[in-house]
Design an enzyme around this catalytic site. Structure first.
Site, PDB file in Angstrom:
ATOM      1  N   HIS A   1     144.771 -31.214  58.053  1.00 14.05           N
ATOM      2  CA  HIS A   1     144.173 -30.295  57.092  1.00 14.05           C
ATOM      3  C   HIS A   1     143.657 -31.152  55.933  1.00 14.05           C
ATOM      4  O   HIS A   1     143.981 -32.339  55.833  1.00 14.05           O
ATOM      5  CB  HIS A   1     145.282 -29.349  56.620  1.00 14.05           C
ATOM      6  CG  HIS A   1     144.826 -28.146  55.861  1.00 14.05           C
ATOM      7  ND1 HIS A   1     143.734 -27.384  56.211  1.00 14.05           N
ATOM      8  CD2 HIS A   1     145.360 -27.545  54.763  1.00 14.05           C
ATOM      9  CE1 HIS A   1     143.623 -26.372  55.364  1.00 14.05           C
ATOM     10  NE2 HIS A   1     144.584 -26.451  54.473  1.00 14.05           N
TER      11      HIS A   1
ATOM     12  N   ASN B   1     144.793 -25.103  48.011  1.00 17.36           N
ATOM     13  CA  ASN B   1     144.530 -24.898  49.424  1.00 17.36           C
ATOM     14  C   ASN B   1     143.260 -24.073  49.561  1.00 17.36           C
ATOM     15  O   ASN B   1     142.618 -23.731  48.558  1.00 17.36           O
ATOM     16  CB  ASN B   1     145.733 -24.182  50.071  1.00 17.36           C
ATOM     17  CG  ASN B   1     145.782 -24.375  51.579  1.00 17.36           C
ATOM     18  OD1 ASN B   1     144.869 -24.934  52.181  1.00 17.36           O
ATOM     19  ND2 ASN B   1     146.852 -23.908  52.201  1.00 17.36           N
TER      20      ASN B   1
END
Length: 437
Positions: free
Chosen positions: A370, A395
């Protein structure tokens, strides 16, 4: 220190709305969900009915207690394979094995601890897990496939030279720092990539947005368009099926992107058939490396189709002090990280991966790469006097996840590889972009 099995899969919990509806309907009809164990989602273990000496006969509401955000029934009304039944109902009340594979509960000192909670043991603190309705019904495999989307860089990219930043003589970094406090109104809030495996585009656009704003001294404050990257950066990139950070930064440098208002995110549903949305924004050279758009905005209500560009991205040293100095001097940075099963359940606190799933089958231990935006750092003092250092990061799972879309993660220990590959970049800002001072 003991750990609870937080990474049981993506979600153990019923959405709160369904729990409320189920209770209001009364106990005659509790069709909350299909048998969750059929989807690979398991109950936690634990001795609920037996430990609390709850009844097993009849249909009495006094036989209920909270369980993982739902209602746990310790009576004969609990006769289905749904996760609002106490895990030991089957063997304690009926004397039969549970119809789903039980998982050892969160037992400590002979006591069952609910998974939702933060507990202290020998003054060790850990982070808190919770229910995220966006992940409802998703398996761990689907979460990794649809919610991440940064392809681990090739060895040649991973080995790119580091730019070392050096602290000046006597220079001391502050104990805590947050980019939004140093540069108010120039640090943008997290976007939501939905079920599009496009973190490569979202984290790149997020870091570039902040850095263009900072380096133009606030004269330009764009939220840059992840969709522009997803649809138009197609060389060795896979859009909502994953992409490379080096390719994203190459595109931002050589082609540039428009704002998110001009080219909004079109979203992406899981397993959606058909081709990815075609590129609807192109640019041409203006001289001196600058580019201008050759198309109107895909969003017909917006006319500002300015093209924003950056200089070549550079890799920082893996020493935390170097990352901290770069962040404090020049703005948020981009970091690669490995996401494990328990990260999906993060709600608040200072995250570190809980290794409880290591002894479990491989499908419960899968992880994926990620990319996120690091925005600051800090530290907490534990009751025993030890200090726990952390990064703050944004995020791209929307504001409902974590701490308003952000999270904190242990700093200085390369937790989940977050310090192994960190990138910075400069916004391409000329004097003509600065206006008049």
């Amino acid at each position: 220190m003991w750990r609870c099995p937080l990474g049981l899969l993506l979600l153990l919990l019923l959405p709160a709305s369904e729990v409320v509806l189920g209770t209001q309907r009364g106990r005659g009809r509790r069709e909350l969900a299909p048998g969750l164990h059929l989807r690979g989602i398991r109950d936690a273990g634990g001795r609920y009915c037996q430990e609390q000496d709850l009844c097993c006969r009849g249909r009495s509401d006094d036989c209920a207690l909270p369980y993982l955000g739902a209602t746990c029934y310790c009576d004969l009304f609990c006769n289905r394979t749904v996760s609002d039944c106490c895990p030991d109902f089957w063997d304690f009340c009926l004397g039969v094995p549970p119809p789903f594979p039980p998982i050892q509960g969160c037992m400590h000192g002979g006591r069952v601890y609910p998974i939702l909670g933060t507990y202290w043991d020998n003054c060790n603190r850990w982070w808190q897990a919770g229910n995220h309705s966006a992940f409802w019904g998703m398996t761990l495999d689907e979460g990794i496939r649809y919610r991440l989307g940064t392809i681990r860089p090739s060895s040649s990219v991973m080995n790119m030279n580091e730019i070392h930043t050096v602290l000046g003589p006597g220079e001391v970094l502050p104990v805590a720092f947050e980019a939004s406090e140093k540069w108010p109104n120039l640090i943008h809030e997290p976007l939501d990539q939905g079920n599009c495996a496009g973190s490569w585009a979202f984290s790149t656009a997020a870091v570039a947005s902040d850095r263009v704003s900072i380096h133009s001294l606030g004269h330009m404050t764009p939220i840059l368009s992840p969709q522009n990257l997803l649809s138009c950066d197609t060389h060795n990139q896979q859009g909502c099926r994953g992409g490379h950070l080096d390719g994203a930064w190459w595109f931002l440098r050589r082609r540039g992107v428009v704002s998110d208002h001009c080219y909004p995110f079109s979203g992406h549903e899981r397993d959606k058939a058909g081709p990815a949305p075609r590129c609807m924004m192109h640019s041409r050279a203006m001289g001196r490396g600058k580019r201008q758009a050759t198309s109107h905005c895909p969003n017909s209500h917006v006319h500002g189709n300015d093209i924003y560009q950056v200089t070549p991205a550079y890799r920082l040293g893996t020493n935390e002090k170097e990352v901290m100095k770069e962040l404090m001097d020049n703005g948020p940075v981009q970091a690669l990280m490995e996401v494990h099963e328990d990260f999906f359940l993060y709600q608040n606190g200072i995250y570190s991966h809980t290794p409880v799933s290591h002894g479990r089958p491989e499908q419960y231990r899968r992880h994926g790469t990620h990319s996120v935006k690091i925005t600051g750092w800090g530290e907490e003092t534990l009751p025993d006097g030890r200090t726990l250092k952390y990064w703050t990061a944004a995020n791209s799972w929307g504001p409902a996840w974590g701490e308003r879309g952000h999270f904190r993660i242990v700093r200085g220990a390369n937790e989940c590889d977050i310090e192994s590959f960190v990138l910075g970049v400069w916004g391409r800002v000329g004097m003509e972009d600065m206006g008049h001072h």
